[in-house]
Design a protein around this motif. Sequence first.
Motif, PDB file in Angstrom:
ATOM      1  N   ALA A 120      13.939   2.882  -4.773  1.00  0.00           N
ATOM      2  CA  ALA A 120      13.147   3.102  -3.829  1.00  0.00           C
ATOM      3  C   ALA A 120      12.782   4.447  -3.707  1.00  0.00           C
ATOM      4  O   ALA A 120      11.626   5.414  -2.672  1.00  0.00           O
ATOM      5  N   ILE A 121      13.941   4.547  -3.085  1.00  0.00           N
ATOM      6  CA  ILE A 121      14.420   5.720  -2.905  1.00  0.00           C
ATOM      7  C   ILE A 121      13.753   7.583  -3.507  1.00  0.00           C
ATOM      8  O   ILE A 121      13.706   8.397  -3.322  1.00  0.00           O
ATOM      9  N   ALA A 122      13.703   6.487  -4.890  1.00  0.00           N
ATOM     10  CA  ALA A 122      12.478   7.683  -6.043  1.00  0.00           C
ATOM     11  C   ALA A 122      10.859   7.639  -5.887  1.00  0.00           C
ATOM     12  O   ALA A 122      10.608   8.422  -6.693  1.00  0.00           O
ATOM     13  N   THR A 123      10.710   6.425  -5.173  1.00  0.00           N
ATOM     14  CA  THR A 123       8.878   6.345  -4.328  1.00  0.00           C
ATOM     15  C   THR A 123       9.124   7.519  -3.347  1.00  0.00           C
ATOM     16  O   THR A 123       9.107   6.636  -1.907  1.00  0.00           O
ATOM     17  N   LYS A 124       7.808   8.445  -3.631  1.00  0.00           N
ATOM     18  CA  LYS A 124       7.341   8.947  -2.173  1.00  0.00           C
ATOM     19  C   LYS A 124       6.537   8.110  -1.120  1.00  0.00           C
ATOM     20  O   LYS A 124       6.919   7.924   0.658  1.00  0.00           O
ATOM     21  N   ASN A 125       5.695   6.824  -1.223  1.00  0.00           N
ATOM     22  CA  ASN A 125       5.279   5.947  -1.079  1.00  0.00           C
ATOM     23  C   ASN A 125       6.230   5.740   0.536  1.00  0.00           C
ATOM     24  O   ASN A 125       5.997   5.105   1.288  1.00  0.00           O
ATOM     25  N   TYR A 126       7.319   4.763  -0.371  1.00  0.00           N
ATOM     26  CA  TYR A 126       8.716   4.023   0.759  1.00  0.00           C
ATOM     27  C   TYR A 126       9.056   5.111   1.626  1.00  0.00           C
ATOM     28  O   TYR A 126       9.185   4.622   2.656  1.00  0.00           O
ATOM     29  N   ILE A 127       9.662   6.562   0.395  1.00  0.00           N
ATOM     30  CA  ILE A 127      10.019   6.921   1.598  1.00  0.00           C
ATOM     31  C   ILE A 127       9.597   8.041   2.968  1.00  0.00           C
ATOM     32  O   ILE A 127      10.136   7.957   4.124  1.00  0.00           O
TER      33      ILE A 127
END
Length: 255
Positions: A120-127
Amino acid sequence: MDKINVYTIEGNVKASMNLPECFTANIRVDLIRKVVRAYNMRKRVPYGPSILSGMRHSVKWAGKGKGVARTPRLKDSMRGAQAPNTVGGRAAHPPKPQKVYYKKINKKELKLAFKSALAAIATKNYITTRGHIISKELTYPIVVEDSIESVKSAKEASKILQSLGIWEDILKSKDSKKERAGKGKLRGRRLKRRKSVLIVVNGNKVALGFKGFEGVSVKTVKQLSVSDLAPGGLPGRLTIFSKPAIDNLMEARKL
């Protein structure tokens, strides 16, 4: 396999590297929330009154048919005592000190939740869903050269955060500080603030210059937990890895 950039402390691209395999797992939000809840429950301390609370009275019961309530009363008096409906009596349904708050987690679920939080920390949408202010030009997670671990002053740390374009997220965290509603104010939890950047390093007592900023956390690879990567069970925390930390992640955590 996805490529991510390695940045200098000035914010320039130094090199590129393959994203470790542990960052490509399926994101299981349900497992992340389950593990975070279990971590929070483990912090709870059982509490409750003494068994004798409200029972230290010498009382008698007059019996039925006396025209008075069947409340225990002090001897040689009509004053009620000991019962829940009397002044100074026991509590009716008090919290039980023997209650077990500890929650168990299966090892495979814990490992999968950790991988999901990393993905998740590598996915912009979640950030962005978490409310972080990020730069579109950066690759995530943000990886910075090993010299970031030697930063000891807040002045130098602020320059690095500004050069990476995430200083606004620190200011947002600082402005979010507010007083908590309820009795938590009396119990050591007076202020609430949002989480900002998580900085992951390889060794202890390094990157000390970042620790004074509002909402910023500094953790080693071995200290890293699902609660750090997904505070409150909401995945996608803005995270900076030092180059040695991300290189050692798979081996140190046996992923």
